[in-house]
Design a protein around this motif. Sequence first.
Motif, short mmCIF file in Angstrom:
data_model
loop_
_atom_site.label_atom_id
_atom_site.label_comp_id
_atom_site.label_asym_id
_atom_site.label_seq_id
_atom_site.Cartn_x
_atom_site.Cartn_y
_atom_site.Cartn_z
N LYS A 20 0.83 -1.19 0.00
CA LYS A 20 0.00 0.00 0.00
C LYS A 20 0.88 1.26 0.00
O LYS A 20 2.08 1.20 0.29
CB LYS A 20 -0.92 0.01 1.22
CG LYS A 20 -1.89 -1.17 1.29
CD LYS A 20 -2.96 -1.05 0.23
CE LYS A 20 -3.92 -2.25 0.28
NZ LYS A 20 -4.64 -2.33 1.56
N THR A 21 0.28 2.40 -0.30
CA THR A 21 1.07 3.63 -0.40
C THR A 21 1.69 4.04 0.93
O THR A 21 2.69 4.76 0.94
CB THR A 21 0.19 4.79 -0.90
OG1 THR A 21 -0.93 4.96 -0.02
CG2 THR A 21 -0.31 4.53 -2.31
N PHE A 22 1.14 3.59 2.05
CA PHE A 22 1.71 3.95 3.34
C PHE A 22 2.75 2.94 3.83
O PHE A 22 3.20 3.02 4.96
CB PHE A 22 0.60 4.12 4.39
CG PHE A 22 -0.41 3.01 4.42
CD1 PHE A 22 -0.14 1.82 5.09
CD2 PHE A 22 -1.62 3.15 3.79
CE1 PHE A 22 -1.06 0.80 5.12
CE2 PHE A 22 -2.57 2.14 3.81
CZ PHE A 22 -2.29 0.95 4.48
N SER A 23 3.13 2.02 2.98
CA SER A 23 4.19 1.07 3.30
C SER A 23 5.48 1.55 2.66
O SER A 23 5.57 1.66 1.43
CB SER A 23 3.82 -0.32 2.77
OG SER A 23 4.88 -1.24 2.95
N TYR A 24 6.49 1.84 3.46
CA TYR A 24 7.69 2.50 2.97
C TYR A 24 8.43 1.65 1.92
O TYR A 24 8.86 2.16 0.89
CB TYR A 24 8.62 2.81 4.14
CG TYR A 24 9.85 3.59 3.76
CD1 TYR A 24 9.76 4.92 3.38
CD2 TYR A 24 11.12 3.00 3.78
CE1 TYR A 24 10.89 5.65 3.02
CE2 TYR A 24 12.24 3.72 3.43
CZ TYR A 24 12.13 5.05 3.05
OH TYR A 24 13.25 5.76 2.70
N GLN A 53 9.70 -3.19 -2.67
CA GLN A 53 10.40 -4.43 -2.37
C GLN A 53 9.43 -5.56 -2.03
O GLN A 53 9.81 -6.74 -2.04
CB GLN A 53 11.38 -4.22 -1.21
CG GLN A 53 12.55 -3.33 -1.56
CD GLN A 53 13.48 -3.10 -0.39
OE1 GLN A 53 13.98 -1.99 -0.19
NE2 GLN A 53 13.71 -4.12 0.40
N ALA A 54 8.19 -5.21 -1.73
CA ALA A 54 7.20 -6.22 -1.36
C ALA A 54 6.59 -6.91 -2.57
O ALA A 54 5.94 -7.96 -2.42
CB ALA A 54 6.09 -5.58 -0.52
N ASP A 55 6.80 -6.36 -3.75
CA ASP A 55 6.21 -6.95 -4.96
C ASP A 55 6.65 -8.40 -5.12
O ASP A 55 7.85 -8.72 -5.03
CB ASP A 55 6.63 -6.15 -6.20
CG ASP A 55 5.88 -4.84 -6.33
OD1 ASP A 55 4.91 -4.64 -5.58
OD2 ASP A 55 6.28 -4.02 -7.18
N GLY A 56 5.69 -9.27 -5.37
CA GLY A 56 5.99 -10.67 -5.61
C GLY A 56 6.06 -11.55 -4.38
O GLY A 56 6.15 -12.77 -4.50
N ILE A 57 6.02 -10.94 -3.20
CA ILE A 57 6.06 -11.73 -1.97
C ILE A 57 4.62 -12.00 -1.53
O ILE A 57 3.80 -11.09 -1.49
CB ILE A 57 6.83 -10.99 -0.86
CG1 ILE A 57 8.28 -10.76 -1.29
CG2 ILE A 57 6.79 -11.78 0.45
CD1 ILE A 57 9.11 -9.97 -0.29
#
Length: 256
Positions: free
Chosen positions: A41-45, A49-53
């Motif tokens: 989400k936009t509020f996740s810094y 890097q979270a893409d694909g996990i």
Amino acid sequence: MIQPASEGYQRIISMDYCADQYVLALAERQDILALSPDANKTFSYLRDQADGIPQIRPVAESVLAAQPDLIVRSYGGGPLAPRFFSQAGIDVLQIGWTSDFDSIRTVTRDIAAQMGVPERGEELIVAFDARLAAITPRDDDQNVLYVTPGGVTSGPNGLINDAFETAGLTNYETRVGWHDLPLEQIATHAPDVLAVAFYDSIHQNPSIWSPSHHPVTLNALETAETVPLDASWTSCGAWYLIDAIEALAASGSEAS
């Protein structure tokens, strides 16, 4: 009980978006079993890097079925989660509360050590301190009001206040803690600067009942110097607050 660093963890689950940031920054990608549903989400810094996990809901049935060897959490799963998962034989790493720069360093160091990667925690702290030392504070004697979509603001004795002071600004809100925006005060004596978190949300989808939607606030947004803060910079009190401090300090030269 957390394992010794030498044993490591290879099936890590993060239970909320504040915990996501520590897991993404400190763990090997292949050791991350799942992140929270808010990880991109936009509020996740560290959303990129979270893409694909994979993501997982912070509910007992889903987490137990995934068979993690470590759960990292700030608030995810509710207050009983640490005891429940510990009794189920899963190590739980609880992220501590941060209220100032020292506690950011302490929590980062502690989480990294318990995850078995103390050197990575030190790297984050060293980078944070180097950027902090490089800040050139504003010298224009301006006050600043923190504005959120929910219509609350933050006063002295907190990370937002520390960020303001480091950037060379004085907090417009003088009451300690979190409070509704002081609309009457804004109407009679507007702040010099508005530091607006979740800027897009305030303009695109504010709650009709939120003080951030009140005409007094909207007028101040149009007339005062406004510093938009990325939603992720202040959503959790961690090392990336430095991004907000740099933006606040740099805004002085941009406005002049």
